[in-house]
Write a protein that holds these residues in place. Sequence first.
Motif, PDB file in Angstrom:
ATOM      1  N   PRO A 130      34.963  30.052  44.142  1.00 18.94           N
ATOM      2  CA  PRO A 130      34.145  29.517  45.237  1.00 18.94           C
ATOM      3  C   PRO A 130      33.293  30.607  45.874  1.00 18.94           C
ATOM      4  CG  PRO A 130      36.396  28.710  45.396  1.00 18.94           C
ATOM      5  CD  PRO A 130      36.390  29.746  44.311  1.00 18.94           C
ATOM      6  N   SER A 131      32.038  30.285  46.181  1.00 14.40           N
ATOM      7  CA  SER A 131      31.091  31.293  46.673  1.00 14.40           C
ATOM      8  C   SER A 131      31.065  31.449  48.182  1.00 14.40           C
ATOM      9  CB  SER A 131      29.674  30.930  46.192  1.00 14.40           C
ATOM     10  OG  SER A 131      29.318  29.640  46.662  1.00 14.40           O
ATOM     11  N   ASP A 132      31.852  30.634  48.902  1.00 17.19           N
ATOM     12  CA  ASP A 132      31.758  30.695  50.365  1.00 17.19           C
ATOM     13  C   ASP A 132      32.471  31.895  50.968  1.00 17.19           C
ATOM     14  OD1 ASP A 132      34.227  29.791  49.646  1.00 17.19           O
ATOM     15  OD2 ASP A 132      34.334  28.181  51.138  1.00 17.19           O
ATOM     16  N   ASN A 133      33.320  32.590  50.176  1.00 14.27           N
ATOM     17  CA  ASN A 133      34.003  33.790  50.668  1.00 14.27           C
ATOM     18  C   ASN A 133      33.945  34.862  49.578  1.00 14.27           C
ATOM     19  OD1 ASN A 133      35.763  35.791  51.605  1.00 14.27           O
ATOM     20  ND2 ASN A 133      37.125  34.313  52.588  1.00 14.27           N
ATOM     21  N   PRO A 134      32.889  35.683  49.567  1.00 16.63           N
ATOM     22  CA  PRO A 134      32.704  36.679  48.492  1.00 16.63           C
ATOM     23  C   PRO A 134      33.852  37.663  48.354  1.00 16.63           C
ATOM     24  CG  PRO A 134      30.702  36.425  49.786  1.00 16.63           C
ATOM     25  CD  PRO A 134      31.779  35.689  50.520  1.00 16.63           C
ATOM     26  N   THR A 135      34.429  38.101  49.474  1.00 12.12           N
ATOM     27  CA  THR A 135      35.535  39.066  49.417  1.00 12.12           C
ATOM     28  C   THR A 135      36.743  38.453  48.722  1.00 12.12           C
ATOM     29  OG1 THR A 135      34.796  40.135  51.447  1.00 12.12           O
ATOM     30  CG2 THR A 135      37.060  40.552  50.755  1.00 12.12           C
ATOM     31  N   ALA A 136      37.087  37.220  49.109  1.00  8.59           N
ATOM     32  CA  ALA A 136      38.218  36.527  48.486  1.00  8.59           C
ATOM     33  C   ALA A 136      37.942  36.275  47.008  1.00  8.59           C
ATOM     34  CB  ALA A 136      38.495  35.210  49.205  1.00  8.59           C
ATOM     35  N   ALA A 137      36.682  35.924  46.677  1.00  7.07           N
ATOM     36  CA  ALA A 137      36.318  35.674  45.278  1.00  7.07           C
ATOM     37  C   ALA A 137      36.457  36.936  44.447  1.00  7.07           C
ATOM     38  CB  ALA A 137      34.889  35.144  45.201  1.00  7.07           C
ATOM     39  N   PHE A 138      36.027  38.080  45.015  1.00  5.86           N
ATOM     40  CA  PHE A 138      36.127  39.339  44.277  1.00  5.86           C
ATOM     41  C   PHE A 138      37.591  39.744  44.087  1.00  5.86           C
ATOM     42  CE2 PHE A 138      36.065  44.058  44.112  1.00  5.86           C
ATOM     43  CZ  PHE A 138      35.389  44.177  42.903  1.00  5.86           C
ATOM     44  N   LEU A 139      38.398  39.579  45.136  1.00  2.00           N
ATOM     45  CA  LEU A 139      39.817  39.899  45.018  1.00  2.00           C
ATOM     46  C   LEU A 139      40.495  38.970  44.009  1.00  2.00           C
ATOM     47  CD1 LEU A 139      40.801  40.622  48.737  1.00  2.00           C
ATOM     48  CD2 LEU A 139      40.767  42.268  46.857  1.00  2.00           C
ATOM     49  N   SER A 140      40.078  37.699  43.977  1.00  4.74           N
ATOM     50  CA  SER A 140      40.628  36.752  42.991  1.00  4.74           C
ATOM     51  C   SER A 140      40.255  37.170  41.575  1.00  4.74           C
ATOM     52  CB  SER A 140      40.100  35.340  43.267  1.00  4.74           C
ATOM     53  OG  SER A 140      40.517  34.887  44.532  1.00  4.74           O
ATOM     54  N   THR A 141      39.026  37.669  41.415  1.00  3.73           N
ATOM     55  CA  THR A 141      38.592  38.149  40.094  1.00  3.73           C
ATOM     56  C   THR A 141      39.420  39.345  39.670  1.00  3.73           C
ATOM     57  OG1 THR A 141      36.339  37.420  40.595  1.00  3.73           O
ATOM     58  CG2 THR A 141      36.602  38.916  38.741  1.00  3.73           C
ATOM     59  N   LEU A 142      39.652  40.283  40.602  1.00  2.00           N
ATOM     60  CA  LEU A 142      40.474  41.452  40.292  1.00  2.00           C
ATOM     61  C   LEU A 142      41.910  41.039  39.956  1.00  2.00           C
ATOM     62  CD1 LEU A 142      39.324  44.129  42.912  1.00  2.00           C
ATOM     63  CD2 LEU A 142      38.748  44.002  40.482  1.00  2.00           C
ATOM     64  N   ALA A 143      42.408  40.007  40.656  1.00  2.66           N
ATOM     65  CA  ALA A 143      43.759  39.523  40.377  1.00  2.66           C
ATOM     66  C   ALA A 143      43.825  38.915  38.971  1.00  2.66           C
ATOM     67  CB  ALA A 143      44.174  38.486  41.421  1.00  2.66           C
ATOM     68  N   THR A 144      42.771  38.176  38.578  1.00  2.90           N
ATOM     69  CA  THR A 144      42.702  37.617  37.225  1.00  2.90           C
ATOM     70  C   THR A 144      42.603  38.730  36.196  1.00  2.90           C
ATOM     71  OG1 THR A 144      41.571  35.669  38.113  1.00  2.90           O
ATOM     72  CG2 THR A 144      41.457  36.001  35.733  1.00  2.90           C
ATOM     73  N   PHE A 145      41.811  39.755  36.528  1.00  2.00           N
ATOM     74  CA  PHE A 145      41.706  40.948  35.685  1.00  2.00           C
ATOM     75  C   PHE A 145      43.080  41.583  35.513  1.00  2.00           C
ATOM     76  CE2 PHE A 145      40.596  45.619  35.489  1.00  2.00           C
ATOM     77  CZ  PHE A 145      40.078  45.584  34.215  1.00  2.00           C
ATOM     78  N   ALA A 146      43.820  41.689  36.632  1.00  2.00           N
ATOM     79  CA  ALA A 146      45.151  42.299  36.603  1.00  2.00           C
ATOM     80  C   ALA A 146      46.140  41.452  35.816  1.00  2.00           C
ATOM     81  CB  ALA A 146      45.662  42.507  38.025  1.00  2.00           C
ATOM     82  N   ALA A 147      45.959  40.126  35.822  1.00  2.00           N
ATOM     83  CA  ALA A 147      46.887  39.245  35.104  1.00  2.00           C
ATOM     84  C   ALA A 147      46.932  39.594  33.617  1.00  2.00           C
ATOM     85  CB  ALA A 147      46.474  37.791  35.293  1.00  2.00           C
ATOM     86  N   GLY A 148      45.795  39.994  33.075  1.00  2.00           N
ATOM     87  CA  GLY A 148      45.759  40.400  31.672  1.00  2.00           C
ATOM     88  C   GLY A 148      46.614  41.620  31.413  1.00  2.00           C
ATOM     89  N   PHE A 149      46.736  42.473  32.424  1.00  2.00           N
ATOM     90  CA  PHE A 149      47.568  43.666  32.285  1.00  2.00           C
ATOM     91  C   PHE A 149      49.047  43.319  32.402  1.00  2.00           C
ATOM     92  CE2 PHE A 149      43.482  45.323  33.565  1.00  2.00           C
ATOM     93  CZ  PHE A 149      43.354  46.479  32.826  1.00  2.00           C
ATOM     94  N   VAL A 150      49.354  42.400  33.295  1.00  2.00           N
ATOM     95  CA  VAL A 150      50.755  42.063  33.547  1.00  2.00           C
ATOM     96  C   VAL A 150      51.437  41.496  32.316  1.00  2.00           C
ATOM     97  CG1 VAL A 150      52.275  40.563  34.911  1.00  2.00           C
ATOM     98  CG2 VAL A 150      50.371  41.726  36.024  1.00  2.00           C
ATOM     99  N   VAL A 151      50.696  40.731  31.496  1.00  2.14           N
ATOM    100  CA  VAL A 151      51.325  40.131  30.308  1.00  2.14           C
ATOM    101  C   VAL A 151      51.327  41.067  29.102  1.00  2.14           C
ATOM    102  CG1 VAL A 151      50.783  37.783  31.021  1.00  2.14           C
ATOM    103  CG2 VAL A 151      49.192  39.005  29.533  1.00  2.14           C
ATOM    104  N   ARG A 152      50.693  42.225  29.234  1.00  2.00           N
ATOM    105  CA  ARG A 152      50.670  43.149  28.101  1.00  2.00           C
ATOM    106  C   ARG A 152      52.063  43.533  27.598  1.00  2.00           C
ATOM    107  NH1 ARG A 152      46.294  47.684  29.648  1.00  2.00           N
ATOM    108  NH2 ARG A 152      47.614  48.909  28.256  1.00  2.00           N
ATOM    109  N   PRO A 153      53.054  43.758  28.492  1.00  2.00           N
ATOM    110  CA  PRO A 153      54.404  44.067  27.973  1.00  2.00           C
ATOM    111  C   PRO A 153      54.989  42.957  27.116  1.00  2.00           C
ATOM    112  CG  PRO A 153      54.221  44.694  30.281  1.00  2.00           C
ATOM    113  CD  PRO A 153      52.989  43.921  29.951  1.00  2.00           C
TER     114      PRO A 153
END
Length: 498
Positions: free
Chosen positions: A43-66
């Motif tokens: 959602p574009s109404d909160n850019p900070t939350a959207a960016f943090l959500s993107t980073l969290a999705t980015f991080a999710a790829g790392f979490v499943v690496r093990p």
Amino acid sequence: MSNTSTKGIWKVISASSMGTMIEWYDFYIFGSLAVVISTKFFPSDNPTAAFLSTLATFAAGFVVRPFGALFFGRLGDIIGRKYTFMATLLLMGGSTFLIGCIPSYETIGFMAPLLVLILRLLQGLALGGEYGGAATYVAEHAPVGQRGYWTSWIQTTATVGLFISLMVILATKNILSAEDFDSWGWRVPFWVSIVMVGVSYLIRKNMDESPEFAKAKKEGTTSTNPLKESFGNRYNLKFVLLALFGATMGQGVVWYTGQFYAMSFMKTVMSIDSSQVDSLLGIALLIGTPFFILFGWLSDKIGRKYIMMGGMLLAILLYRPIYKAMYTTTDISLKTEITEKTKTAVELNAVKDSVYTTHKEFTDGTVSIEKKTHFATKKEAQVSTSITINSHDKWILVFLVFVQVLFVTMVYGPIAAFLVEMFPVKIRYTSMSLPYHVGNGIFGGLLPAISTYFVTHSKAAGKQDFYLDGLWYPIVIASVCFVIGMIYIDNKNKNTHL
């Protein structure tokens, strides 16, 4: 392979490195485009939350690496190195291509971030199986006493993959207009990967199995249950834990601070123009990459331990001074504004929000463009700033990022050989993959999201040096790893093939 012969080793290095580089490219193209992706799939109404959500999705790829390390590591120790990391290559390439095909949030709503998350998790699983296979494959082909040097070529692939992702993005931006790139051009780097994956697959298909694994399989000494032998055996588990808490945990946070957090910090905290950040980071990576080979080679001569621990110690001591220097270099509050050149334009966007765009120029050549949007339906205004830095400041930042990359090369260059030498052939793929991917995928991969959150929270609290608070996470993790590594890791290389 004999102790001195290097016949065929370059073919092994080329095939392994190309495939691994492409997988890193696929994995990091998401992080390189995080700022753009946050506006497309959230959602574009909160850019900070959207960016943090993107980073969290980015991080999710790392979490499943093990989990990928366990699944594909087991396969690699049972059926072989070659076929396992061919499968990971195809899984990664397919997932990356499909991310570039997902419709935006405006088109399909919450299905967009959900699909991105699923594909991101598949990427993480694939990468979890790729690195251990490539590192093991090269190490098992390398002449005795030269594992550090030859496996360090694999270590360059993560940085080269990031570098190529930045260059592809820059090229796409230069070819397309800003409007076209924002509309659909950002998808091109995802689509390009499918071609590279196809080429790499054909190359890997013609490779032979590693001689050590082939010998073990012929003699019937391969493991039938690598997971049980790796983690159910107390003696081997001790080395798995030592590899994690004494080496890869600290290596992971140093790696991601020096490359990904540096990029995120410059784009979001320092507000530097995205293309300039990609350009200067690319230069720093290009200059720093040969040092992976240097420190890998040096680790064959003087041991792995002190090089890796030295990189961690330098990072612990110098991160805060480096990031303070980075921030103050481009801080416009410390620059002299040319007031007569300041201009403000006002326009209404498609939904009747008022957008105030202020253009400022400074005596040193820095240019700042601030956009303040007053929403028709909200009381709070949204402010975004883009700073175009001058050439002098750009080269200062190149140097400061290069110093961080140097720390990365110290901790990362020798680590593949270090991990390979800790475990016997029959459970090597499984045993080395897990600590590597926990250290990098979890401790390292969560760093951008955690550090960005710390900075955002400190800024909201009004702290003057808020921009430094994100560094506490890598400093604390690296410090713990440094102490454990210095006490318990042996500096003697195991140069015999187990």
